[in-house]
Design an enzyme around this catalytic site. Structure first.
Site, PDB file in Angstrom:
ATOM      1  N   CYS A 222      -1.884  -2.858   7.550  1.00 14.20           N
ATOM      2  CA  CYS A 222      -1.767  -3.694   6.569  1.00 14.20           C
ATOM      3  C   CYS A 222      -0.382  -4.521   6.513  1.00 14.20           C
ATOM      4  O   CYS A 222      -0.480  -5.757   6.147  1.00 14.20           O
ATOM      5  CB  CYS A 222      -2.173  -3.179   5.247  1.00 14.20           C
ATOM      6  SG  CYS A 222      -3.781  -2.425   5.235  1.00 14.20           S
TER       7      CYS A 222
ATOM      8  N   ASP B 154       0.720  -1.144  -0.038  1.00 13.50           N
ATOM      9  CA  ASP B 154       0.009   0.003  -0.029  1.00 13.50           C
ATOM     10  C   ASP B 154       0.797   1.196  -0.183  1.00 13.50           C
ATOM     11  O   ASP B 154       0.431   2.322   0.622  1.00 13.50           O
ATOM     12  CB  ASP B 154      -0.900   0.172   1.257  1.00 13.50           C
ATOM     13  CG  ASP B 154      -1.766  -1.104   1.035  1.00 13.50           C
ATOM     14  OD1 ASP B 154      -1.891  -1.937   0.319  1.00 13.50           O
ATOM     15  OD2 ASP B 154      -2.909  -1.148   1.976  1.00 13.50           O
TER      16      ASP B 154
ATOM     17  N   LYS C  76      -7.112  -4.852  -2.822  1.00  9.65           N
ATOM     18  CA  LYS C  76      -7.783  -5.468  -1.587  1.00  9.65           C
ATOM     19  C   LYS C  76      -8.725  -4.759  -1.269  1.00  9.65           C
ATOM     20  O   LYS C  76      -8.472  -3.239  -1.488  1.00  9.65           O
ATOM     21  CB  LYS C  76      -6.709  -6.148  -0.625  1.00  9.65           C
ATOM     22  CG  LYS C  76      -6.005  -4.880  -0.150  1.00  9.65           C
ATOM     23  CD  LYS C  76      -4.967  -5.554   0.798  1.00  9.65           C
ATOM     24  CE  LYS C  76      -3.848  -4.453   1.321  1.00  9.65           C
ATOM     25  NZ  LYS C  76      -4.911  -3.341   1.896  1.00  9.65           N
TER      26      LYS C  76
HETATM   27  C1  VGL Z   1      -4.638   0.521   5.611  1.00 11.47           C
HETATM   28  C2  VGL Z   1      -6.221   1.474   6.993  1.00 11.47           C
HETATM   29  C3  VGL Z   1      -7.178   1.386   6.134  1.00 11.47           C
HETATM   30  C4  VGL Z   1      -3.292   0.032   5.544  1.00 11.47           C
HETATM   31  C5  VGL Z   1      -5.636   0.506   4.798  1.00 11.47           C
HETATM   32  O1  VGL Z   1      -2.703   0.366   4.281  1.00 11.47           O
HETATM   33  O2  VGL Z   1      -2.712   0.026   6.479  1.00 11.47           O
HETATM   34  N1  VGL Z   1      -4.780   0.771   6.779  1.00 11.47           N
HETATM   35  N2  VGL Z   1      -7.052   0.788   4.786  1.00 11.47           N
END
Ligand code: VGL
Ligand code: ZN
Length: 199
Positions: A153, A10, A108
């Site tokens: 994540c 991410d 995701k």
């Molecule tokens: C994430 C919160 C919501 C992350 C993704 O990448 O850690 N955290 N969506």
């Protein structure tokens, strides 16, 4: 010998300074992640990828604020500001990220009713993303994680990696955390106890 893969979690604009769910220093890791990519045999990326109105957004729950927790059918869920909406600029990888070498991008969080922190399973811990099967078919037995966020994540991905029988390492210097109510300490402890190698 089993193959190894780098999994970059991410590293998207919305998790970097100026983004909707900015992680402090999120952009600082880009040069180091690029070095890791350069030296990796195989590279996989994940991309948080929510439809507008996703159930993990506080804005989808009248009266609720971001960073509050609610009960979902699959358990407690932290609510977030709207972020990483499919196709938005915030969902793009950081512009400095050398992502072209990636052999797979796992998206995701695209199911409206369920969030997904882990690269392997959604937050119900039952719905697979397909990553474990992909790695096994390719003979990859060891994975190293970098990216955002350490305590969400990255951590859930590393815990699931061990649970799925992979040798898992987290490069803490190539991650940054959100840190909600001590979540970085909590998740570092859980990773350590589960057998994730923290380096
Ligand atoms: C994430 C919160 C919501 C992350 C993704 O990448 O850690 N955290 N969506
Ligand atoms: Zn998300």
């Amino acid at each position: 010998m089993a193959g190894e893969a780098l999994i970059v979690i991410d590293l998207q604009n919305d998790f970097c300074p100026g983004g909707a769910l900015a992680v402090a220093g999120g952009d600082e890791i880009v040069p180091l992640v690029n070095d890791l990519i350069r030296h990796a045999d195989h590279v996989v990326m994940t991309q948080d990828w929510h439809p507008a109105g996703h159930s993990s957004f506080a804005s989808s729950h009248p009266g609720k604020q971001a960073f509050e927790t609610i009960d979902m059918p699959y358990g407690p869920q932290t609510l977030w500001p709207d972020h990483c909406i499919q196709g938005s600029a915030g969902s793009d990888f950081h512009s400095g990220l050398a992502w072209t070498k990636a052999e797979l991008v796992i998206r995701k969080g695209f199911r409206p009713a369920i969030d997904s922190y882990s690269a392997f399973f959604e937050n119900d811990h039952r719905t697979p993303t397909g990553l474990a099967g992909y790695l096994r078919e390719r003979g990859i037995g060891a994975v190293t994680f970098a990216g955002l966020a350490t305590d969400f994540c990255v951590a859930y991905s590393a815990l699931d990696a061990v649970d799925q029988g992979f040798d898992a390492t987290v490069r803490l210097d190539a991650c940054r955390g959100i840190d909600l109510n001590g979540s970085v300490e909590t998740m570092l402890k859980r990773m350590r106890e589960t057998g994730v190698r923290l380096v």
